[in-house]
Design a protein around this motif. Structure first.
Motif, PDB file in Angstrom:
ATOM      1  N   VAL A  22       2.372   1.564 -43.215  1.00 20.18           N
ATOM      2  CA  VAL A  22       2.492   0.268 -43.889  1.00 20.18           C
ATOM      3  C   VAL A  22       1.250  -0.013 -44.730  1.00 20.18           C
ATOM      4  O   VAL A  22       1.345  -0.465 -45.882  1.00 20.18           O
ATOM      5  CB  VAL A  22       2.732  -0.856 -42.855  1.00 20.18           C
TER       6      VAL A  22
ATOM      7  N   GLU B 164       1.326  -0.483 -48.798  1.00 21.19           N
ATOM      8  CA  GLU B 164       0.894  -1.714 -49.459  1.00 21.19           C
ATOM      9  C   GLU B 164      -0.306  -1.460 -50.360  1.00 21.19           C
ATOM     10  O   GLU B 164      -0.418  -2.066 -51.436  1.00 21.19           O
ATOM     11  CB  GLU B 164       0.552  -2.773 -48.409  1.00 21.19           C
TER      12      GLU B 164
ATOM     13  N   HIS C 297       4.436  -9.059 -38.642  1.00 19.97           N
ATOM     14  CA  HIS C 297       3.713  -8.210 -39.581  1.00 19.97           C
ATOM     15  C   HIS C 297       2.346  -7.808 -39.025  1.00 19.97           C
ATOM     16  O   HIS C 297       1.891  -6.676 -39.248  1.00 19.97           O
ATOM     17  CB  HIS C 297       3.551  -8.932 -40.924  1.00 19.97           C
TER      18      HIS C 297
ATOM     19  N   ASN D 236       3.888  -7.354 -46.760  1.00 22.00           N
ATOM     20  CA  ASN D 236       3.307  -7.701 -45.472  1.00 22.00           C
ATOM     21  C   ASN D 236       2.481  -8.984 -45.615  1.00 22.00           C
ATOM     22  O   ASN D 236       1.516  -9.027 -46.387  1.00 22.00           O
ATOM     23  CB  ASN D 236       2.432  -6.552 -44.961  1.00 22.00           C
TER      24      ASN D 236
END
Length: 403
Positions: free
Chosen positions: A264, A268, A251, A299
């Motif tokens: 990402v 998030e 991650h 994550n």
């Protein structure tokens, strides 16, 4: 109240089956007839075997199922139905047996005196911590119907966001599969038959042609072994990603990738803000809402930093300052959250920040997909060009040799 298993046909002639709670078999038949069902079988529900509750607790609900269930419950509770009757009505309307059994189990716990949030906690894989905490806040405030309506809006928005991402990735995946299939067909069947002519001629072959022949022979001779190695590698990667330490490293690496890292982080951040907004509107305390919102983040690296933010807020710090130190929230969202804290309208500002971040996320995904498509086309064209050159070079060499 006893339960009865039934098989029947509805008004459209479709077969259906499920559970019906009633005082007796006669009462069950009457209730099913009132629903317009023609019975073919009715019998007492089998007693649960030992461990059946564990099987039910492992039931998972899809995003669409959870959104529909929540919307139906909120509508019925807004209409003034008691909670147990609303659960019974949603269970009876469900066409999926596992969902009907799940709601019947939740209803039985409610009838035993448990709150709805406590009843839902027996099924953690079906109802997330976010869902249970929001329901508990709605029960405490006495506005369960309104809170369930907000949860339904949230679930439907999350489902729509996931569908947009999936639809955006459909074309690149189809292009990738088609490219691999075409290249495999050329290397496995076309190249060997065409190049066989030049091998029989006895003339020396170019390096590119010899390399292509070696790859083709390898695919034809060891294709099954290569497939097994590929499947084993996929299994090893899945196992590695289940290990907390290795998963955390992956991650962290993902966040440092040029294009994927930004997507990402945006994803998030949008998930965190929208979760925090729905919890705040449901009167969940801010520190508890931060800890719950952190668990929603997939994550692990960002999740750890959000838990640190929750600890800093618990110790008296401001939310905006803690999020700024984490480095995972975009500046525009930080400004909106800071202004919401100063004005006492944090919930509405979080919802606005989540909406804005969703739009930013959609734009970033569109950018990544628009870059993936030409890159894959160029790679595919380059591979096909190499295969064509591997076939044409011997032909040109043969012409020169004949001349």
């Amino acid at each position: 109240m006893p339960a009865f298993e039934y098989r029947a046909q509805d008004a459209n002639g479709r077969n259906c089956r499920g559970l019906q709670e009633a005082d007796s078999a006669r009462h069950a038949r009457q209730l099913l007839r009132e629903r317009g069902l023609r019975l073919s079988h009715l019998g007492a529900a089998r007693k649960k075997r030992q461990g059946a509750s564990h099987a039910q607790s492992g039931i998972r609900l899809g995003a669409s199922e959870l959104a529909l269930l929540t919307r139906q419950l909120s509508t019925l509770i807004h209409a003034g139905l008691p909670l147990d009757e609303a659960l019974h009505a949603v269970s009876a309307q469900s066409e999926k047996r596992r969902l009907s059994q799940l709601l019947a189990a939740v209803r039985s716990r409610v009838l035993e005196g448990h709150t709805l949030a406590a009843a839902l906690s027996a099924f953690p894989k079906a109802f997330t911590e976010l869902f249970r905490a929001t329901v508990a806040a709605g029960e405490r405030s006495g506005h369960l119907g309104h809170v369930l309506e907000q949860l339904a809006d949230y679930s439907e928005a999350r489902q729509a966001s996931h569908q947009k991402i999936q639809l955006a990735l459909v074309y690149p995946l189809i292009l990738l599969v088609a490219s691999l299939s075409i290249v495999g067909f050329l290397l496995g069947y076309v190249v060997p038959d065409v190049v066989k002519i030049f091998i029989n001629s006895g003339q020396p072959l170019p390096v590119l042609t010899r390399a292509m022949i070696a790859i083709s022979d390898g695919l034809r001779s060891h294709g099954g072994l290569l497939l097994m190695v590929l499947l084993a590698a996929c299994g090893a990667v899945r196992w590695a990603l289940r290990q907390p330490r290795l998963k955390l490293r992956w991650h962290v690496l993902l966040l440092n990738l040029p294009l994927a890292g930004g997507v990402v982080r945006a994803m998030e951040a949008a998930r965190f803000a929208s979760t925090l907004a729905i919890l705040g509107k449901s009167a969940v305390p801010l520190v508890d809402a931060l800890e719950i919102a952190a668990t929603v983040i997939s994550n692990l690296a960002i999740r750890r930093r959000m838990l640190d933010v929750a600890r800093s807020v618990r110790e008296g710090g401001t939310l905006a300052r803690g999020l700024e130190r984490s480095g995972d929230i975009p500046p525009m969202m930080l400004h909106l959250i800071a202004s919401g804290e100063r004005a006492g309208e944090l919930d509405s500002m979080l919802a606005r920040a989540a909406e804005q971040q969703e739009k930013t996320l959609a734009a970033r995904i569109a950018l990544v997909v628009s870059l993936l498509e030409p890159i894959m086309l160029v790679l595919m064209g380059g591979i096909v060009l190499l295969i064509v050159l591997a076939i044409l070079l011997p032909i040109l060499g043969l012409n020169q040799w004949v001349n």
